[in-house]
Each structure stands twice: as C-alpha cells, then as structure tokens.
Motif scaffolding. Structure first.
Motif, PDB file in Angstrom:
ATOM      1  N   SER A   1       1.038  -1.085   0.004  1.00 18.58           N
ATOM      2  CA  SER A   1      -0.123  -0.022   0.064  1.00 18.58           C
ATOM      3  C   SER A   1       0.832   1.387   0.002  1.00 18.58           C
ATOM      4  O   SER A   1       1.885   1.227   0.416  1.00 18.58           O
ATOM      5  N   ALA A   2       0.285   2.268  -0.390  1.00 27.61           N
ATOM      6  CA  ALA A   2       1.013   3.681  -0.420  1.00 27.61           C
ATOM      7  C   ALA A   2       0.003   4.692  -0.167  1.00 27.61           C
ATOM      8  O   ALA A   2      -1.029   4.853  -0.818  1.00 27.61           O
ATOM      9  N   VAL A   3       0.304   5.690   0.744  1.00 29.80           N
ATOM     10  CA  VAL A   3      -0.550   6.584   1.245  1.00 29.80           C
ATOM     11  C   VAL A   3      -0.569   7.782   0.104  1.00 29.80           C
ATOM     12  O   VAL A   3       0.517   7.921  -0.602  1.00 29.80           O
ATOM     13  N   VAL A   4      -1.753   8.436   0.108  1.00 29.31           N
ATOM     14  CA  VAL A   4      -1.738   9.443  -0.896  1.00 29.31           C
ATOM     15  C   VAL A   4      -2.070  10.867  -0.094  1.00 29.31           C
ATOM     16  O   VAL A   4      -3.099  11.093   0.061  1.00 29.31           O
TER      17      VAL A   4
ATOM     18  N   SER B   1      -2.673  12.848   2.748  1.00 27.14           N
ATOM     19  CA  SER B   1      -3.636  12.798   3.748  1.00 27.14           C
ATOM     20  C   SER B   1      -4.955  12.544   3.269  1.00 27.14           C
ATOM     21  O   SER B   1      -5.863  12.168   4.186  1.00 27.14           O
ATOM     22  N   LEU B   2      -5.060  12.177   2.058  1.00 26.55           N
ATOM     23  CA  LEU B   2      -6.248  11.963   1.193  1.00 26.55           C
ATOM     24  C   LEU B   2      -6.729  10.515   1.442  1.00 26.55           C
ATOM     25  O   LEU B   2      -7.840  10.196   1.295  1.00 26.55           O
ATOM     26  N   GLY B   3      -5.729   9.588   1.264  1.00 27.83           N
ATOM     27  CA  GLY B   3      -6.295   8.211   1.387  1.00 27.83           C
ATOM     28  C   GLY B   3      -5.055   7.217   1.056  1.00 27.83           C
ATOM     29  O   GLY B   3      -4.013   7.446   1.330  1.00 27.83           O
ATOM     30  N   THR B   4      -5.295   6.128   0.529  1.00 27.79           N
ATOM     31  CA  THR B   4      -4.362   5.167   0.252  1.00 27.79           C
ATOM     32  C   THR B   4      -4.706   4.298  -0.934  1.00 27.79           C
ATOM     33  O   THR B   4      -5.833   4.017  -1.546  1.00 27.79           O
ATOM     34  N   VAL B   5      -3.719   4.073  -1.739  1.00 27.95           N
ATOM     35  CA  VAL B   5      -3.502   3.203  -3.032  1.00 27.95           C
ATOM     36  C   VAL B   5      -3.209   1.768  -2.358  1.00 27.95           C
ATOM     37  O   VAL B   5      -2.074   1.594  -1.847  1.00 27.95           O
ATOM     38  N   TYR B   6      -4.110   0.544  -2.652  1.00 21.69           N
ATOM     39  CA  TYR B   6      -3.836  -0.763  -2.187  1.00 21.69           C
ATOM     40  C   TYR B   6      -3.421  -1.764  -3.380  1.00 21.69           C
ATOM     41  O   TYR B   6      -3.999  -1.603  -4.432  1.00 21.69           O
ATOM     42  N   LEU B   7      -2.493  -2.468  -3.498  1.00 15.33           N
ATOM     43  CA  LEU B   7      -2.015  -3.414  -4.199  1.00 15.33           C
ATOM     44  C   LEU B   7      -2.637  -4.769  -3.699  1.00 15.33           C
ATOM     45  O   LEU B   7      -2.160  -5.098  -2.474  1.00 15.33           O
ATOM     46  N   THR B   8      -3.291  -5.385  -4.170  1.00 16.77           N
ATOM     47  CA  THR B   8      -3.823  -6.787  -3.615  1.00 16.77           C
ATOM     48  C   THR B   8      -3.257  -7.972  -4.530  1.00 16.77           C
ATOM     49  O   THR B   8      -3.171  -7.848  -5.714  1.00 16.77           O
ATOM     50  N   TYR B   9      -3.298  -9.185  -4.190  1.00 15.75           N
ATOM     51  CA  TYR B   9      -2.917 -10.387  -4.928  1.00 15.75           C
ATOM     52  C   TYR B   9      -3.863 -11.421  -4.436  1.00 15.75           C
ATOM     53  O   TYR B   9      -4.144 -11.852  -3.476  1.00 15.75           O
ATOM     54  N   ASN B  10      -4.432 -12.213  -5.611  1.00 15.49           N
ATOM     55  CA  ASN B  10      -5.304 -13.543  -5.469  1.00 15.49           C
ATOM     56  C   ASN B  10      -4.267 -14.777  -5.898  1.00 15.49           C
ATOM     57  O   ASN B  10      -4.004 -15.027  -6.929  1.00 15.49           O
TER      58      ASN B  10
END
Length: 149
Positions: free
Chosen positions: A49-52, A54-63
């Motif tokens: 994940s990486a914070v954007v 103070s507005l939010g976060t970008v998440y990398l997920t994996y299946n």
C-alpha cells in the motif's frame, strides 16, 4: 397501570445516556466506507500500500488462486466527487489496467495477471499522485514517488 417514580426516573436516565452516547459518536464519514477486499474481492489479500498524502491510500492486492493483482485507491473521508485513479502495469508482459474518473469513495478495481512478475502501480486523489515501480519483486528494491499537480 401505575408506574413508580423510580421506574420512570430510571427510564429517563437510560434515554439520556443513549442520547449522550449517540451525540458523542464519531460521524460515519470520518472513516473509509470500503476496504480493498470489498473493491477487489474477498480472495484478494493486501500485499502492499501507499498513502496518497493525507487523502487516502492506494492498495495493491493479490489473489494466489488465480495469479491476479488488483489495485484500488480509497479515500480516507468519502465526500463530494473528486478526480481519482487506480492503475496497475506488468512491464514484462506489457499488460495494464486502470480506472479513473470523478469518484466519492474509491477508484478501481483494476486487475492484471502478475504471478511471478514485478508490478508497477499507483493512483491519485485530487491533485496528489502516487507511483510505485518495480514492486513485489523479491530482492529488488521498489521505487516510490509522490507528486502534486
């Protein structure tokens, strides 16, 4: 049927206590209204994940079952629609996916097959952009960049 004064007093205090608790509760909009798993699917586990700002976060997920990566950008405080994006890119295969537009809560999902490959990913909320390159490559060090435009 007659109620005793003590029963009525107890009921009044109980109602007052409930009202006070409700008045002091944190508003629902103070926290995100979704999760990466709600956006991408329950089988997707957050791997980065990486914070954007103070507005939010970008998440990398994996299946692990299907080898797919998914990216979602989630605001900390949903509200009026703003420019948002989420993207994922696999340099080895030149496969990419993304989502962008005016959103109130999140951008995504964006899916690519990434098993055994380095991943570039990122997103934005309003004018804050996050870009991660060379991510999840075992011993290789990823590069992170945050910018405002």
């Amino acid at each position: 049927m007659r109620f005793s004064r003590s029963v009525l007093t107890a009921a009044a205090f109980a109602a007052l206590a409930v009202g006070t608790t409700t008045a002091l509760a944190v508003p629902a909009s103070a926290a995100p209204n979704t999760t990466p798993q709600k956006v991408c699917g329950n089988a997707y586990k957050t791997v980065n994940s990486a914070v954007v700002g103070s507005l939010g976060t970008v998440y990398l997920t994996y299946n692990a079952a299907n080898g797919q990566n998914c990216v979602a950008t989630i605001r900390n405080n949903p509200g009026a629609a703003v420019d948002m994006s989420a993207y994922v890119y696999v340099p080895d295969t030149d496969e990419s996916a993304g989502d962008s537009g005016q959103y109130t809560s999140y951008a995504g999902p964006a899916y690519v097959y990434g098993k055994g490959h380095c991943i570039d990913w990122g997103g934005n909320i309003s004018n804050v952009y996050v870009q991660i390159t060379g991510s999840n490559c075992a011993a290789l060090k990823e590069q992170r960049a945050t910018s405002t435009r």
